[in-house]
Design an enzyme around this catalytic site. Structure first.
Site, mmCIF file in Angstrom:
data_model
loop_
_atom_site.group_PDB
_atom_site.id
_atom_site.type_symbol
_atom_site.label_atom_id
_atom_site.label_comp_id
_atom_site.label_asym_id
_atom_site.label_seq_id
_atom_site.Cartn_x
_atom_site.Cartn_y
_atom_site.Cartn_z
ATOM 1 N N ASN A 13 27.968 27.147 37.630
ATOM 2 C CA ASN A 13 26.830 27.421 36.762
ATOM 3 C C ASN A 13 26.401 26.107 36.110
ATOM 4 O O ASN A 13 27.095 25.604 35.233
ATOM 5 C CB ASN A 13 27.225 28.448 35.701
ATOM 6 C CG ASN A 13 26.094 28.791 34.763
ATOM 7 O OD1 ASN A 13 24.995 28.241 34.861
ATOM 8 N ND2 ASN A 13 26.358 29.691 33.826
ATOM 9 N N ASP A 71 33.317 33.252 31.767
ATOM 10 C CA ASP A 71 33.693 34.593 32.215
ATOM 11 C C ASP A 71 32.530 35.295 32.918
ATOM 12 O O ASP A 71 32.734 36.116 33.803
ATOM 13 C CB ASP A 71 34.165 35.429 31.018
ATOM 14 C CG ASP A 71 35.507 34.944 30.477
ATOM 15 O OD1 ASP A 71 36.362 34.555 31.297
ATOM 16 O OD2 ASP A 71 35.696 34.948 29.252
ATOM 17 N N GLY A 72 31.277 34.962 32.538
ATOM 18 C CA GLY A 72 30.121 35.580 33.180
ATOM 19 C C GLY A 72 29.980 35.165 34.633
ATOM 20 O O GLY A 72 29.710 35.988 35.511
ATOM 21 N N THR A 73 30.179 33.867 34.899
ATOM 22 C CA THR A 73 30.138 33.379 36.281
ATOM 23 C C THR A 73 31.254 34.010 37.100
ATOM 24 O O THR A 73 31.050 34.438 38.244
ATOM 25 C CB THR A 73 30.265 31.842 36.309
ATOM 26 O OG1 THR A 73 29.199 31.269 35.544
ATOM 27 C CG2 THR A 73 30.210 31.309 37.730
ATOM 28 N N ASP A 219 50.076 45.768 38.001
ATOM 29 C CA ASP A 219 50.865 47.007 37.940
ATOM 30 C C ASP A 219 50.056 48.238 38.321
ATOM 31 O O ASP A 219 50.567 49.366 38.289
ATOM 32 C CB ASP A 219 51.466 47.192 36.542
ATOM 33 C CG ASP A 219 50.404 47.341 35.449
ATOM 34 O OD1 ASP A 219 49.205 47.195 35.761
ATOM 35 O OD2 ASP A 219 50.793 47.575 34.282
ATOM 36 N N GLU A 276 29.774 40.859 30.154
ATOM 37 C CA GLU A 276 28.395 41.031 30.613
ATOM 38 C C GLU A 276 27.974 42.491 30.490
ATOM 39 O O GLU A 276 28.807 43.401 30.554
ATOM 40 C CB GLU A 276 28.262 40.580 32.081
ATOM 41 C CG GLU A 276 28.666 39.138 32.330
ATOM 42 C CD GLU A 276 27.821 38.153 31.563
ATOM 43 O OE1 GLU A 276 26.580 38.295 31.598
ATOM 44 O OE2 GLU A 276 28.379 37.241 30.920
#
Length: 328
Positions: A13, A71-73, A219, A276
């Protein structure tokens, strides 16, 4: 006999909060090349583009996909990989504000260290969450506070980092209102008024490294946290306990583990997926066990440090003439 060169696709990004990626991209590519990865790049040009680029990388037979961004990418890249039958392992270069998932996997924040993790190719197979037709790997949730990640302006995140979320949270706290939820799992059914719900795949959420202390990425279970309707003072107490990982026994908190959870509401409730906007309720959240290989730091070391925050000393704003214990 020389090992065959592997082909990697690096999806980044260019507008990520840390501008150093633009300047350091040539050095990163050279480091990957020297480590035996023939790497091509794709700079994203808008929302959803990283998903398309990741899906294309799978179709073109790349051996490794690398997500460089926040985290969005990472969320978009996961959505390009998760439906494919032959999913290449994923490397992460954390460039965002919080980098919750990289934090949970002990992937170094500095780029050289993160590149070295990819080059060592020590992978771990992890669970992936599916909600309706979207995917997430770290957290899903709903309620006013879960909307912070897409309400905080990008410029503010760039300037002050994770503190931007805390500032926005302070602004929203006095206006928090409960939502009505119907929750159904194989183990329980409940009808509650709640402040928020979180469906976690890892222990790290919003910079809180012990929010789901028993969570495991492999898990086959979600760790679900539901905060019952409470007043502002009770909410602050729960958050203070969460900073120390001592919140699970609080009477205002419901905690459970499950493979699948159905959540419906008569209210309009937006769903947050890995930070998001992921649509609105109703939703069915399903854990796909051991669905994706991710390169991790096998040493278990991390360059992340949690900021020291005393929730009781923050400048909580109350209505004039009203004690905060009385606010509903």
């Amino acid at each position: 006999m020389a090992q065959p060169v592997k082909r990697a696709r690096l999806i980044y990004n260019p507008s990520s909060g840390r501008e150093e990626m633009k300047k350091r991209l040539p050095d990163i590519l050279q480091r990957l090349e020297r480590g035996g990865l023939e790497t091509s790049t794709h700079a994203t040009i808008g929302e959803g583009d990283a998903t398309l680029a990741a899906a294309e990388a799978v179709e073109r037979g790349f051996d490794i996909v690398i997500a460089a961004g926040g985290d969005g990418t990472l969320y978009e890249v996961i959505n390009g990989l998760a439906e494919k039958p032959n999913r290449p392992p994923l490397g992460i270069l954390p460039l965002g504000t919080t980098n919750d998932f990289a934090r949970a996997l002990n992937i170094p924040r500095n780029l050289e260290g993160a590149v070295d993790v990819i080059l060592r190719q020590h992978s771990r197979v992890i669970d992936v969450g599916k909600v309706n037709q979207r995917y997430f790997i770290n957290i899903a949730g709903g309620g006013s506070l879960t909307e912070l990640t897409y309400e905080v302006p990008s410029k503010l995140k760039t300037m002050i980092g994770q503190m931007a979320y805390y500032m926005k949270g302070l602004e929203k706290l006095p206006r928090l209102r409960p939502i009505e939820l119907y929750i159904k799992t194989a183990e329980v059914e409940m009808h509650e008024e709640v402040m928020l719900f979180l469906i976690s795949n890892s222990n790290s959420v919003g910079g809180f490294e012990r929010l789901a202390p028993d969570a495991s990425l492999s898990d086959g279970l979600f760790d679900v946290l539901i905060l019952r309707k409470c007043n502002l003072a009770e909410f602050i107490r729960v958050v203070s306990l969460a900073l120390r990982g001592e919140h699970l026994s609080d009477p205002n908190l419901i905690y459970l583990q499950t493979r699948q959870i159905q959540v419906t509401s008569p209210d309009y409730v937006q769903v947050n997926l890995d930070g998001e906007l992921g649509g609105t309720l109703p939703c069915i959240f399903t854990n796909l066990p051991q669905h994706l290989h991710i390169f991790i730091d096998e040493t278990g070391q991390s360059t992340y440090k949690s900021p020291p925050i005393n929730m009781m000393k923050l400048p909580w704003k109350t209505r004039p003439g009203v004690d905060e214990h009385e606010q509903e």
